[in-house]
Design a protein around this motif. Structure first.
Motif, short mmCIF file in Angstrom:
data_model
loop_
_atom_site.label_atom_id
_atom_site.label_comp_id
_atom_site.label_asym_id
_atom_site.label_seq_id
_atom_site.Cartn_x
_atom_site.Cartn_y
_atom_site.Cartn_z
N ALA A 58 28.91 -25.87 46.95
CA ALA A 58 28.82 -26.43 45.59
C ALA A 58 30.15 -27.06 45.18
O ALA A 58 30.19 -28.15 44.60
CB ALA A 58 28.44 -25.32 44.61
N LYS A 59 31.26 -26.39 45.53
CA LYS A 59 32.59 -26.92 45.17
C LYS A 59 32.89 -28.22 45.92
O LYS A 59 33.49 -29.14 45.37
CB LYS A 59 33.67 -25.88 45.49
N VAL A 98 30.66 -30.41 47.02
CA VAL A 98 29.81 -31.47 46.44
C VAL A 98 30.41 -31.93 45.10
O VAL A 98 30.48 -33.13 44.81
CB VAL A 98 28.36 -30.98 46.25
N GLU A 99 30.88 -30.96 44.31
CA GLU A 99 31.48 -31.28 43.02
C GLU A 99 32.72 -32.17 43.20
O GLU A 99 32.96 -33.10 42.46
CB GLU A 99 31.88 -29.94 42.35
N HIS A 100 33.48 -31.88 44.27
CA HIS A 100 34.73 -32.60 44.51
C HIS A 100 34.50 -33.98 45.14
O HIS A 100 35.10 -34.96 44.70
CB HIS A 100 35.62 -31.74 45.43
N GLY A 143 31.35 -35.46 45.75
CA GLY A 143 30.13 -36.17 45.35
C GLY A 143 28.97 -35.87 46.29
O GLY A 143 29.18 -35.35 47.39
N PRO A 144 27.73 -36.20 45.86
CA PRO A 144 26.52 -35.85 46.62
C PRO A 144 26.42 -36.54 47.97
O PRO A 144 25.59 -36.18 48.80
CB PRO A 144 25.37 -36.29 45.70
#
Length: 203
Positions: A50-51, A53-55, A57-58
């Motif tokens: 999750a971290k 992806v957050e950093h 991007g998808p």
């Protein structure tokens, strides 16, 4: 029963680490692979993913929700700052995962296999280090055959790993793998017999 001591097993790409590791497993030794731990910590549903992806991007996700390692590698390859961000996130988690798995060992000693044992500092988790060594020309030939890669690609990986001299400087034991599987089996048998006599990894 005494707590198992930890043997670090490492070697450059194409040195034959996996074959050596398998010989130890065949003798009932508990083994943890740092590469597997690195994959487990970024499985779907894990906080690390999750971290990431957050950093980033998808775009770093595959359609099935798994991490797309190729995309991630491209993003950090020429960007030391992003690579450091990723390492700061993952290294402690991987270390924790490795420690948890080593703690389950039932054998007199357990093995941590890691291609980056020296570079990542993971050798500090171990009491003894075994380096699988092979002449560079042989490493090159094996890796090109196995991965269907070019000499240039393999040379780039050599550059990213610790030098042979650096690895050997950390070694308590060296297994020279320049022959066939029967040679590896005989060497592992010799080392295994010796390791069973050790307490805490030291004579």
């Amino acid at each position: 029963m005494a707590k198992p001591w930890i043997l670090g097993l490492t070697g450059g790409i194409g040195s034959g680490k996996s074959a050596v590791a398998q010989c130890f497993v065949d003798r009932g030794v508990h083994l943890v692979d740092a590469d597997h731990a690195a994959r487990w910590v970024v499985e779907p549903g894990k906080p690390a993913l999750a971290k990431i992806v957050e950093h980033f991007g998808p775009q770093v996700l595959q359609a099935d929700g798994h991490l797309d390692r190729t995309v991630l590698r491209t993003l950090i390859f020429d960007n030391p700052e992003q690579r450091r961000w990723l390492e700061t996130l993952l290294h402690p988690l991987i270390g924790q995962e490795i420690t948890n798995y080593l703690a389950q060992a039932q054998s007199p000693y357990a093995i941590l296999v890691s291609p980056l044992l020296i570079e990542s500092g993971q050798y500090k988790l171990t009491q003894r280090v075994l380096v699988v060594d092979a002449p560079e020309a042989l490493q090159l030939q094996r890796t090109m055959q196995r991965d269907n890669s070019s000499a240039e690609q393999v040379q780039a990986i050599f550059q990213a790993q610790a030098s042979r001299e650096e690895r050997l400087r950390h070694a308590d034991d060296v297994l020279l793998n320049d022959s066939d599987l029967s040679h590896i089996a005989a060497e592992v048998e010799r080392l295994h017999t010796f390791y069973l006599t050790l307490r805490g990894g030291q004579p």
